[in-house]
Design an enzyme around this catalytic site. Structure first.
Site, PDB file in Angstrom:
ATOM      1  N   TYR A  26       9.535 -12.655  68.078  1.00 21.07           N
ATOM      2  CA  TYR A  26       8.112 -12.842  68.226  1.00 21.07           C
ATOM      3  C   TYR A  26       7.586 -11.905  69.351  1.00 21.07           C
ATOM      4  CZ  TYR A  26       4.385 -16.397  67.611  1.00 21.07           C
ATOM      5  OH  TYR A  26       3.559 -17.198  67.295  1.00 21.07           O
ATOM      6  N   GLY A  27       7.792 -10.711  69.168  1.00 20.62           N
ATOM      7  CA  GLY A  27       6.960  -9.782  70.216  1.00 20.62           C
ATOM      8  C   GLY A  27       5.581  -9.478  69.599  1.00 20.62           C
ATOM      9  N   SER A  28       5.202  -7.989  69.786  1.00 24.24           N
ATOM     10  CA  SER A  28       4.039  -7.555  69.537  1.00 24.24           C
ATOM     11  C   SER A  28       3.803  -8.004  67.911  1.00 24.24           C
ATOM     12  CB  SER A  28       3.903  -6.218  69.846  1.00 24.24           C
ATOM     13  OG  SER A  28       2.760  -5.655  69.402  1.00 24.24           O
ATOM     14  N   ARG A  49      14.967 -15.370  70.614  1.00 27.68           N
ATOM     15  CA  ARG A  49      15.961 -15.832  71.690  1.00 27.68           C
ATOM     16  C   ARG A  49      15.103 -16.629  72.538  1.00 27.68           C
ATOM     17  NH1 ARG A  49      17.554 -10.170  74.695  1.00 27.68           N
ATOM     18  NH2 ARG A  49      15.376  -9.497  75.083  1.00 27.68           N
ATOM     19  N   HIS A 109       8.714  -0.501  60.251  1.00 29.84           N
ATOM     20  CA  HIS A 109       8.958   0.942  60.639  1.00 29.84           C
ATOM     21  C   HIS A 109      10.242   1.257  59.876  1.00 29.84           C
ATOM     22  CE1 HIS A 109       9.458   4.697  62.465  1.00 29.84           C
ATOM     23  NE2 HIS A 109      10.060   4.497  63.334  1.00 29.84           N
ATOM     24  N   ASP A 192       5.892   9.178  61.317  1.00 31.75           N
ATOM     25  CA  ASP A 192       5.872   8.322  62.769  1.00 31.75           C
ATOM     26  C   ASP A 192       6.642   9.023  63.911  1.00 31.75           C
ATOM     27  OD1 ASP A 192       5.100   5.398  63.548  1.00 31.75           O
ATOM     28  OD2 ASP A 192       7.103   5.962  64.299  1.00 31.75           O
ATOM     29  N   SER A 253     -20.732  18.928  75.367  1.00 31.58           N
ATOM     30  CA  SER A 253     -21.689  19.948  75.692  1.00 31.58           C
ATOM     31  C   SER A 253     -21.390  21.347  75.102  1.00 31.58           C
ATOM     32  CB  SER A 253     -21.744  20.427  77.260  1.00 31.58           C
ATOM     33  OG  SER A 253     -20.432  21.088  77.805  1.00 31.58           O
TER      34      SER A 253
HETATM   35  P1  NDP Z   1       8.390  -5.788  70.756  1.00 34.51           P
HETATM   36  O1  NDP Z   1       9.258  -5.244  71.798  1.00 34.51           O
HETATM   37  O2  NDP Z   1       6.918  -6.424  71.040  1.00 34.51           O
HETATM   38  O3  NDP Z   1       9.278  -7.107  70.485  1.00 34.51           O
HETATM   39  C1  NDP Z   1      10.658  -7.143  70.366  1.00 34.51           C
HETATM   40  C2  NDP Z   1      11.025  -8.720  69.881  1.00 34.51           C
HETATM   41  O4  NDP Z   1      12.370  -8.311  70.009  1.00 34.51           O
HETATM   42  C3  NDP Z   1      10.879  -9.682  71.059  1.00 34.51           C
HETATM   43  O5  NDP Z   1      10.718 -10.950  70.257  1.00 34.51           O
HETATM   44  C4  NDP Z   1      12.043  -9.563  71.819  1.00 34.51           C
HETATM   45  O6  NDP Z   1      12.274 -10.748  72.451  1.00 34.51           O
HETATM   46  C5  NDP Z   1      13.274  -9.220  70.778  1.00 34.51           C
HETATM   47  N1  NDP Z   1      14.283  -8.764  71.390  1.00 34.51           N
HETATM   48  C6  NDP Z   1      14.312  -7.684  72.139  1.00 34.51           C
HETATM   49  N2  NDP Z   1      15.699  -7.521  72.562  1.00 34.51           N
HETATM   50  C7  NDP Z   1      16.283  -8.404  71.884  1.00 34.51           C
HETATM   51  C8  NDP Z   1      17.765  -8.772  71.581  1.00 34.51           C
HETATM   52  N3  NDP Z   1      18.697  -7.812  72.367  1.00 34.51           N
HETATM   53  N4  NDP Z   1      18.280  -9.774  70.793  1.00 34.51           N
HETATM   54  C9  NDP Z   1      17.331 -10.407  70.264  1.00 34.51           C
HETATM   55  N5  NDP Z   1      16.090 -10.146  70.540  1.00 34.51           N
HETATM   56  C10 NDP Z   1      15.322  -9.117  71.074  1.00 34.51           C
HETATM   57  O7  NDP Z   1       8.493  -5.083  69.280  1.00 34.51           O
HETATM   58  P2  NDP Z   1       7.359  -4.613  68.598  1.00 34.51           P
HETATM   59  O8  NDP Z   1       6.552  -5.675  67.786  1.00 34.51           O
HETATM   60  O9  NDP Z   1       6.574  -3.450  69.370  1.00 34.51           O
HETATM   61  O10 NDP Z   1       8.088  -3.834  67.498  1.00 34.51           O
HETATM   62  C11 NDP Z   1       8.845  -4.275  66.269  1.00 34.51           C
HETATM   63  C12 NDP Z   1       8.845  -3.471  65.076  1.00 34.51           C
HETATM   64  O11 NDP Z   1       7.636  -2.971  64.781  1.00 34.51           O
HETATM   65  C13 NDP Z   1       9.529  -2.248  65.256  1.00 34.51           C
HETATM   66  O12 NDP Z   1      10.113  -1.837  64.266  1.00 34.51           O
HETATM   67  C14 NDP Z   1       8.322  -1.345  65.600  1.00 34.51           C
HETATM   68  O13 NDP Z   1       8.612   0.042  65.272  1.00 34.51           O
HETATM   69  C15 NDP Z   1       7.306  -1.888  64.604  1.00 34.51           C
HETATM   70  N6  NDP Z   1       5.974  -1.501  64.987  1.00 34.51           N
HETATM   71  C16 NDP Z   1       5.525  -1.728  66.126  1.00 34.51           C
HETATM   72  C17 NDP Z   1       4.162  -1.706  66.328  1.00 34.51           C
HETATM   73  C18 NDP Z   1       3.375  -1.769  67.743  1.00 34.51           C
HETATM   74  O14 NDP Z   1       2.430  -1.356  67.823  1.00 34.51           O
HETATM   75  N7  NDP Z   1       4.082  -2.333  68.558  1.00 34.51           N
HETATM   76  C19 NDP Z   1       3.221  -0.973  65.007  1.00 34.51           C
HETATM   77  C20 NDP Z   1       3.962  -1.016  64.119  1.00 34.51           C
HETATM   78  C21 NDP Z   1       5.152  -0.931  63.894  1.00 34.51           C
HETATM   79  P3  NDP Z   1      12.110 -11.041  74.190  1.00 34.51           P
HETATM   80  O15 NDP Z   1      10.687 -11.210  74.330  1.00 34.51           O
HETATM   81  O16 NDP Z   1      13.178 -12.184  74.400  1.00 34.51           O
HETATM   82  O17 NDP Z   1      12.728  -9.734  74.699  1.00 34.51           O
HETATM   83 MG    MG Z   2       3.579   5.260  64.825  1.00 30.46          MG
END
Ligand code: NDP
Ligand code: MG
Length: 334
Positions: A26-28, A49, A109, A192, A253
């Site tokens: 549940y990241g970006s 997690r 990705h 990419d 310019s």
């Molecule tokens: P983030 O770093 O924002 O999120 C990562 C997620 O993974 C978080 O929920 C994090 O939880 C969890 N995580 C990290 N480490 C672990 C671990 N060891 N075990 C279990 N969970 C873990 O990632 P993004 O959203 O940036 O990237 C995700 C995918 O999207 C990638 O493949 C990226 O290439 C792709 N992508 C990203 C873009 C962007 O702009 N960000 C654009 C297009 C594609 P916690 O918060 O607890 O660390």
């Molecule tokens: Mg890119």
């Protein structure tokens, strides 16, 4: 050859109705895609997690975050939205042993699919839906009724049904409102990596440092060097973003435009272009992926020490002071 682009009318959410989509992480991207899919009426479960802010965020958004294992066991479609360098390990430990029959594996990705870190067993298709923007934009545009354009690509031998699932997924996150460009996993992954290494991150960082160092070594004040070589980059990039090179050159310019035409090619020389080709070849051959995977196996020792050393550059200290003088900047400290 012009790209094939899909819009709303080319995609039918029905391909995902009655199916469960597991968003892993549940990241970006995860927080944006999970909410958009749910708001599009689809059935979403979230694996996140516990212990960190993203777990609480998922809960506050009304999800019941669970373990990767539990999410995968019930999912027909699994989107792995973890940091790319960790996804392979999580796949092997927690996803692969729990796959439901026929479940489709997704990512935003292609790195792990293309470089063999995620190789699902027979009967499981691979699908890429990659928004061309960060998660917060994927969410905010969707809420406004728009959408960030996406790429779609299918793994080898993926079925026609999986393509329909991919288009439905892209529609569910708002991508077909902007347009969904068909590509291959190889093309998405290689372009990419090339973009970030040669131009966006590697190229730009070194260009800024080289310009800054040149001025400072010549005796100019670092504050002046920072403004000219880093701060003003934004003004130029904003113009590029809105109207390409031609609009940037129209807006600056005539003196700046003349300097661009007559001096730029002495900075990006034939030698630089030859090096770009080498960098591309290292990506295509898998050499870069191997280096990065091995680096992580070694605890990312070189990566972490380089990060530390890079932060000691004079730019860091000069920038920190100057950004305090500009209240409108949402100044960030690492
Ligand atoms: P983030 O770093 O924002 O999120 C990562 C997620 O993974 C978080 O929920 C994090 O939880 C969890 N995580 C990290 N480490 C672990 C671990 N060891 N075990 C279990 N969970 C873990 O990632 P993004 O959203 O940036 O990237 C995700 C995918 O999207 C990638 O493949 C990226 O290439 C792709 N992508 C990203 C873009 C962007 O702009 N960000 C654009 C297009 C594609 P916690 O918060 O607890 O660390
Ligand atoms: Mg890119």
């Amino acid at each position: 050859m012009p790209a094939t682009i899909y819009y709303d009318a080319d995609a039918d959410l029905a391909a995902l109705k009655g199916k469960t989509i597991a968003i892993i992480g549940y990241g970006s991207q995860g927080h944006a895609q999970a909410q958009n899919l749910r708001d599009s009426g689809l059935n979403v479960v979230v694996a996140q997690r516990p212990g960190g802010p993203n777990y609480e965020l998922a809960k506050s958004h009304g999800f019941s975050p669970m373990s990767v294992e539990d999410a995968v066991k019930q999912a027909d479609v699994i989107n792995i939205l973890l940091p790319d360098e960790l996804a392979g390990d999580v796949y092997r430990a927690a996803i692969k042993p729990n796959l439901k029959k026929g479940a489709v594996l997704m990512a935003s990705h292609g790195f792990n699919f293309h470089f063999g870190q995620i190789e699902p067993p027979a009967g499981h298709d691979i699908l890429l839906v990659a928004p061309k923007g960060p998660g917060h934009l994927v969410r905010s545009e969707y809420v406004k009724g728009g959408g960030v354009p996406c790429l779609i690509a299918l793994g080898p031998n993926a079925s026609a049904e999986t393509k329909k699932i991919g288009l439905a997924y892209a529609k569910g996150i708002g991508g077909t409102r902007g347009g969904v460009i068909e590509t291959t996993i190889a093309e998405e992954t290689e372009t990419d990596l090339f973009g970030e290494q040669a131009v966006l991150c590697g190229g730009v960082s070194e260009l800024i440092k080289a310009g800054f160092d040149t001025l400072v070594e010549a005796g100019y004040q670092p504050e002046m060097a920072y403004f000219e070589c880093l701060h003003e980059m934004k003004l130029i990039v904003d113009l590029l973003y809105q109207g390409g090179l031609e609009y940037m050159r129209y807006s600056v310019s005539n003196t700046a435009e003349y300097g661009d035409y007559t001096r730029g090619k002495r900075i990006i020389t034939d030698e630089t272009r030859a090096e770009m080709k080498k960098i591309l070849e290292e990506i295509r051959s898998g050499e870069f992926a191997r280096d990065w995977i091995l680096e992580n196996r070694a605890g990312a020792a070189m990566f972490k020490s380089t990060r530390r050393r890079e932060r000691e550059h004079q730019l860091t200290h000069t920038g920190r002071q100057l950004r305090k003088m500009m209240k409108w900047i949402e100044s960030k400290e690492v």
